[in-house]
Write an enzyme that holds these catalytic residues in place. Sequence first.
Site, PDB file in Angstrom:
ATOM      1  N   GLU A 410     -54.885  34.066  -6.078  1.00  0.00           N
ATOM      2  CA  GLU A 410     -56.327  33.911  -5.746  1.00  0.00           C
ATOM      3  C   GLU A 410     -56.961  32.801  -6.592  1.00  0.00           C
ATOM      4  O   GLU A 410     -58.123  32.881  -6.982  1.00  0.00           O
ATOM      5  CB  GLU A 410     -57.098  35.225  -5.952  1.00  0.00           C
ATOM      6  CG  GLU A 410     -56.526  36.418  -5.215  1.00  0.00           C
ATOM      7  CD  GLU A 410     -57.030  36.576  -3.781  1.00  0.00           C
ATOM      8  OE1 GLU A 410     -57.988  35.868  -3.407  1.00  0.00           O
ATOM      9  OE2 GLU A 410     -56.456  37.374  -3.032  1.00  0.00           O
TER      10      GLU A 410
HETATM   11  C1  FAD Z   1     -46.567  37.173  -5.938  1.00  0.00           C
HETATM   12  C2  FAD Z   1     -47.392  36.119  -5.279  1.00  0.00           C
HETATM   13  C3  FAD Z   1     -48.068  36.388  -4.132  1.00  0.00           C
HETATM   14  C4  FAD Z   1     -48.802  35.403  -3.471  1.00  0.00           C
HETATM   15  N1  FAD Z   1     -49.404  35.667  -2.280  1.00  0.00           N
HETATM   16  C5  FAD Z   1     -49.911  34.635  -1.543  1.00  0.00           C
HETATM   17  C6  FAD Z   1     -50.334  34.832  -0.201  1.00  0.00           C
HETATM   18  O1  FAD Z   1     -50.287  35.951   0.318  1.00  0.00           O
HETATM   19  N2  FAD Z   1     -50.773  33.766   0.511  1.00  0.00           N
HETATM   20  C7  FAD Z   1     -50.829  32.519  -0.033  1.00  0.00           C
HETATM   21  O2  FAD Z   1     -51.231  31.601   0.642  1.00  0.00           O
HETATM   22  N3  FAD Z   1     -50.450  32.291  -1.317  1.00  0.00           N
HETATM   23  C8  FAD Z   1     -49.969  33.314  -2.087  1.00  0.00           C
HETATM   24  N4  FAD Z   1     -49.534  33.095  -3.361  1.00  0.00           N
HETATM   25  C9  FAD Z   1     -49.609  31.748  -3.927  1.00  0.00           C
HETATM   26  C10 FAD Z   1     -50.630  31.607  -5.052  1.00  0.00           C
HETATM   27  O3  FAD Z   1     -51.919  31.606  -4.520  1.00  0.00           O
HETATM   28  C11 FAD Z   1     -50.305  30.335  -5.835  1.00  0.00           C
HETATM   29  O4  FAD Z   1     -49.129  30.587  -6.557  1.00  0.00           O
HETATM   30  C12 FAD Z   1     -51.406  29.917  -6.783  1.00  0.00           C
HETATM   31  O5  FAD Z   1     -52.497  29.457  -6.071  1.00  0.00           O
HETATM   32  C13 FAD Z   1     -50.959  28.810  -7.747  1.00  0.00           C
HETATM   33  O6  FAD Z   1     -50.368  27.764  -7.053  1.00  0.00           O
HETATM   34  P1  FAD Z   1     -48.926  27.226  -7.501  1.00  0.00           P
HETATM   35  O7  FAD Z   1     -48.040  28.360  -7.664  1.00  0.00           O
HETATM   36  O8  FAD Z   1     -48.529  26.147  -6.604  1.00  0.00           O
HETATM   37  O9  FAD Z   1     -49.199  26.642  -8.956  1.00  0.00           O
HETATM   38  P2  FAD Z   1     -49.700  25.164  -9.273  1.00  0.00           P
HETATM   39  O10 FAD Z   1     -50.874  24.849  -8.455  1.00  0.00           O
HETATM   40  O11 FAD Z   1     -48.541  24.256  -9.224  1.00  0.00           O
HETATM   41  O12 FAD Z   1     -50.180  25.354 -10.769  1.00  0.00           O
HETATM   42  C14 FAD Z   1     -49.305  25.219 -11.886  1.00  0.00           C
HETATM   43  C15 FAD Z   1     -50.172  25.181 -13.147  1.00  0.00           C
HETATM   44  O13 FAD Z   1     -50.999  24.013 -13.089  1.00  0.00           O
HETATM   45  C16 FAD Z   1     -52.367  24.397 -13.207  1.00  0.00           C
HETATM   46  N5  FAD Z   1     -53.151  23.487 -12.396  1.00  0.00           N
HETATM   47  C17 FAD Z   1     -52.991  23.174 -11.097  1.00  0.00           C
HETATM   48  N6  FAD Z   1     -53.928  22.315 -10.701  1.00  0.00           N
HETATM   49  C18 FAD Z   1     -54.722  22.083 -11.775  1.00  0.00           C
HETATM   50  C19 FAD Z   1     -55.880  21.275 -12.014  1.00  0.00           C
HETATM   51  N7  FAD Z   1     -56.419  20.544 -11.078  1.00  0.00           N
HETATM   52  N8  FAD Z   1     -56.404  21.294 -13.247  1.00  0.00           N
HETATM   53  C20 FAD Z   1     -55.854  22.034 -14.219  1.00  0.00           C
HETATM   54  N9  FAD Z   1     -54.790  22.800 -14.061  1.00  0.00           N
HETATM   55  C21 FAD Z   1     -54.229  22.821 -12.836  1.00  0.00           C
HETATM   56  C22 FAD Z   1     -52.420  25.832 -12.762  1.00  0.00           C
HETATM   57  O14 FAD Z   1     -53.522  26.486 -13.313  1.00  0.00           O
HETATM   58  C23 FAD Z   1     -51.114  26.362 -13.267  1.00  0.00           C
HETATM   59  O15 FAD Z   1     -51.247  26.687 -14.623  1.00  0.00           O
HETATM   60  C24 FAD Z   1     -48.854  34.099  -4.043  1.00  0.00           C
HETATM   61  C25 FAD Z   1     -48.171  33.840  -5.226  1.00  0.00           C
HETATM   62  C26 FAD Z   1     -47.430  34.818  -5.856  1.00  0.00           C
HETATM   63  C27 FAD Z   1     -46.690  34.469  -7.110  1.00  0.00           C
END
Ligand code: FAD
Lengths: 602, 602
Positions: A410
């Site tokens: 989220e």
């Molecule tokens: C168990 C689980 C269930 C999930 N369920 C769903 C679902 O039902 N539907 C769905 O669509 N998604 C789902 N997700 C996805 C989830 O919403 C994302 O994992 C989350 O939004 C983070 O994206 P990412 O994993 O690509 O991390 P990234 O975006 O790659 O982030 C990696 C790190 O970089 C930081 N970061 C990224 N951008 C910035 C910025 N601009 N400035 C500073 N820091 C930044 C983040 O805070 C984090 O620390 C789920 C994930 C998990 C693990």
Amino acid sequence: MSNETAEKKMIRGGQFIVTETAAEDVFTPEDFSDEQQMMKESVREFVDKEIVPHKERFEKKDYALTEEVMRKAGEMGFLGIAVPEEYDGLGMGFVSTMLVCDYISGATGSIATAFGAHTGIGTMPITLYGTEEQKKKYVPKLATGEWFGAYCLTEPGAGSDANSGKTKAELTEDGKHYKINGQKMWISNAGFCNVFVVFARMGDDKNITGFIVENDPSNGISMGEEEHKLGIHSSSTRQVFFNDCLVPVENMLAGQGEGFKIAMNALNVGRIKLAAACLDAQRRVISLATQYANDREQFNTPIAKFGAIRKKIADMATNAYVGESASYRAAKGIENRIHARQEAGETFAQSELKGVEEFAIECSILKVAVSEDMQECADEGIQIYGGMGFSADAPMEAAWRDARISRIYEGTNEINRMLAVGMLVKKAMKGHVNLLEPAMAVGQELTSIPSFDTPDYSQLFAEEKEMLAKLKKVFLMVAGSAVQKLGTELEKHQQLLLAASDILIEIYMAESAILRTEKNVNRSSEEAQKEQIAMSKLYLYKASKVIQAKAEEGIAGFAEGDEQRMMLMGLKRFTKYANLPNVIELRNTIADKVTEENKYPF
Amino acid sequence: MSNETAEKKMIRGGQFIVTETAAEDVFTPEDFSDEQQMMKESVREFVDKEIVPHKERFEKKDYALTEEVMRKAGEMGFLGIAVPEEYDGLGMGFVSTMLVCDYISGATGSIATAFGAHTGIGTMPITLYGTEEQKKKYVPKLATGEWFGAYCLTEPGAGSDANSGKTKAELTEDGKHYKINGQKMWISNAGFCNVFVVFARMGDDKNITGFIVENDPSNGISMGEEEHKLGIHSSSTRQVFFNDCLVPVENMLAGQGEGFKIAMNALNVGRIKLAAACLDAQRRVISLATQYANDREQFNTPIAKFGAIRKKIADMATNAYVGESASYRAAKGIENRIHARQEAGETFAQSELKGVEEFAIECSILKVAVSEDMQECADEGIQIYGGMGFSADAPMEAAWRDARISRIYEGTNEINRMLAVGMLVKKAMKGHVNLLEPAMAVGQELTSIPSFDTPDYSQLFAEEKEMLAKLKKVFLMVAGSAVQKLGTELEKHQQLLLAASDILIEIYMAESAILRTEKNVNRSSEEAQKEQIAMSKLYLYKASKVIQAKAEEGIAGFAEGDEQRMMLMGLKRFTKYANLPNVIELRNTIADKVTEENKYPF
Ligand SMILES: Cc1cc2nc3c(=O)[nH]c(=O)nc-3n(C[C@H](O)[C@H](O)[C@H](O)COP(=O)(O)OP(=O)(O)OC[C@H]3O[C@@H](n4cnc5c(N)ncnc54)[C@H](O)[C@@H]3O)c2cc1C
Ligand SMILES: Cc1cc2nc3c(=O)[nH]c(=O)nc-3n(C[C@H](O)[C@H](O)[C@H](O)COP(=O)(O)OP(=O)(O)OC[C@H]3O[C@@H](n4cnc5c(N)ncnc54)[C@H](O)[C@@H]3O)c2cc1C
């Protein structure tokens, strides 16, 4: 009453930072209606009967059990709380929605996630953005648990940057379908859902578009294996692949390019509900840890009598109490806003969307604060259990693992922290919250001679409310100067933004607890609210320490010389207690109550 | 040189709090000898070859793999580092022992625990307390990995209160054996060990007694199933039941009733080694997280460029650097002390025991600080990985779970916190550390007019060293008044003790980093140590904030009115920077270096 007038009369989201809220104007858990109380009890019973006894199966990745419990929750009506009656929901208000989400989520993160993904991001986009036909076709099934929903936004290359997905949708030649191709990742409920809300890009659109896609393997939809995860072991999480998947044109959600807006609005609701979903989990951990501490003896003494343990119990209870206070305060703010808009003639969907959007700042604040409190709570729960806490047979172990996800999905807590301040600045620019004048007033106060009158602190919370007012000045001083100095460059100064955000968060949380307690004291007595008063004071004190540190970090980051000195003087003045609270004593008052009641009693 | 003279010349444990240590007098990781460097490389290679590639098997509870790796470690000589050559060990010094423990523990907590339990609490009690016959019979086998050891102290009813165990030992009628009956719990390495050090009570003795017990199922020894644990999945942990188990009389360790002393001394060594065992794990997590952050792009930017991520990387690197600095500083203090005692004619065992005991305060400090840094490091590692961090396929997931145990075993962090201050007070009472005079001097300073001279801060760390001296005054003020007011009742005021302990811990850690960096600047240049300087300053600043908060909490807890005011004024003076460091800038300096080198580079 026109829209405009209705809007003006209401508390606006984010406004708390510049206004003093009256205790009478906040909603508290003690204000639950009889109907809400009954709902709470019935959800709690459901959890105790259907979830708690099967804890072990939930840890052993029994996805079918999750589906079964969700189906039963549907039979109980829990999946349709937020859905209007015309689509077979219960059409209850936002507070009731939060309440169900709160109490259904306490025993395992697997159900918390399945429930959140289904009722929130899985169902709401259709309920709020769907055409009448779409709603008629899908929402009743989702509201009753006949069907389950999932939400496909994230992709391998698009997480925080949700609008950057590569999944494509193109109109077929006959104009009857959209053809979707792409890969979605981390999709909760994927394994048993019947319908997806899928985001994909049309052509070279700047923004993505939403689609309702039925889960039909014969239509180019396939899935990865279940992901092996740190926690929420029985929540189904899979990759979903779309390979020339055909979606009837009537299944586009809202218009082309409207998907990003849908996604963001769905997340606003999702965030505040996620905060709620971290509340009962805290209560349960606190109760279990207290019971263990009362039972377990070392050195011929129940460990609950040791200061080290009492400190933990007091801090855990305080955070839970504060989290409840802030969550339901914001929930009611949203509900009021929705109500006013509906009164003013807006549609259900329109008023719901705008109502939540108004409080998007609070939604982000709550998501961050309560998810971190939950992690801390489970962590201390483990520690209270000692070696036993490290055993998978102890109840905290799963709570600790499950809690970890709430800080990631989220919107990560980093993203939400930055959003909270970013949205507030935008609101100020739009004139929706008047930050400028109060910030300028603080600026003037910095250069003027402080009053040396000794205020009258005899009334309950007199000093605390003065402190709150001063802490708001700290925020205005730090954020105000930062905006002034850095303008639109501020976004690039993330460490500064994060510090400002922590200040904002602490203020909202601390204020919410104080207002809740004050309201309850007014209808009972200080004696009856002794421990709640202690928790409110304890939290505010701790908040003032965080705020002092974060503000100092910020000030050192952008101000030098005389200006820095002046701001540091202001900071000192704005964080100084006339009567330093005795936090050890406060904690003892709280711990006495919790250990006597042998559970979280508030 | 007599014992007494040798002792006087050495830095005593706990003394850091009242003396200024010269940079030249501390040992740093940059002082490793060539032999130590080679040892470090060879251990690291071993881990990269034998452990890293099998990560998945370690998570899948492959206990046999742990045994196999331990056996190989034995072949490499790693299990015998601390064992004298006459018992087939390498007879290396304490620093080398720490170093091997550090680098062998980085890739999985399962090996960290198996190694720690075997070489530490499993082998050392025999090496240090055994008779010549006992040592000849068991130590060579343990030093080479032909046999494995385990340590049976904890029981279901006796954890933190280790001396309260119910396991009984009684002399058989023929006087040839002791018969042991009882239940031990949480025994690491139980599943594959050949020999146990078992603690049991003789008759109604006040203190328990230690025994060497060979693992022989036909001799009344049976075991529970492997415990299901949160982490360290391939570390064998079982209950061990003794049912009329017969132990030859010659297998009693030291004398009757000496067991508690043995147990406590074993834990002292265990604690500092546990700190070491949390170091390379941090380095590895930092390197992996940095590589991920450099690779992963969101918003068309490597996330390593975002302030939110840079802050994490800088804080993680700083804690690891500080942990290394303090661990090896204390290790060398112990080694010197052991050496001096041996020079003065004491036996290996005697000097080793006394040497470590002298630094028991530092051992507790390090155990707490480094285990918590490790947890934090893994937690931020997960957060940097985003959703991927929650996957069991990502490297942080196990690191986070594994880290959790280090805050529980070898004495919980609560127990160790209270011990650190408790032991210091005892040392002061015994006259081994002169706390009284400095505490009185601080008392006087509080009532005198502060100097308004502006000191000369042009030299490197001039202000930081002044700050350190002032922070020590904070400790003396808080702990001194607490002792004065509460006397022996202090023990019951655990919240106060914990606050004092956090002050003590932060001072030791911050000072160690500053001294290390200063020593290295003296042999290179400020430019060459730019990032180390930044880390030292950043940590000290954060320490000063913790200390300010904890001291305030303590003061509010035991002082009122004028006295409170006076102490708060002192606290303000003692925690005030003349030049507030710009921590955002410091973090950027550090993050630049780590992300450029794409690994933990210090
Ligand atoms: C168990 C689980 C269930 C999930 N369920 C769903 C679902 O039902 N539907 C769905 O669509 N998604 C789902 N997700 C996805 C989830 O919403 C994302 O994992 C989350 O939004 C983070 O994206 P990412 O994993 O690509 O991390 P990234 O975006 O790659 O982030 C990696 C790190 O970089 C930081 N970061 C990224 N951008 C910035 C910025 N601009 N400035 C500073 N820091 C930044 C983040 O805070 C984090 O620390 C789920 C994930 C998990 C693990
Ligand atoms: C994986 C694992 C491996 C282990 N390996 C071994 C081994 O090889 N050999 C062995 O002998 N033991 C081993 N242990 C046991 C370990 O040392 C104990 O778990 C630890 O000492 C804590 O004891 P406990 O679990 O009984 O907790 P308790 O002592 O019951 O503590 C519960 C809580 O109370 C607190 N507490 C207790 N007493 C006090 C007090 N006086 N004041 C304030 N707070 C207090 C503790 O800090 C903790 O928070 C292992 C444990 C685990 C989980």
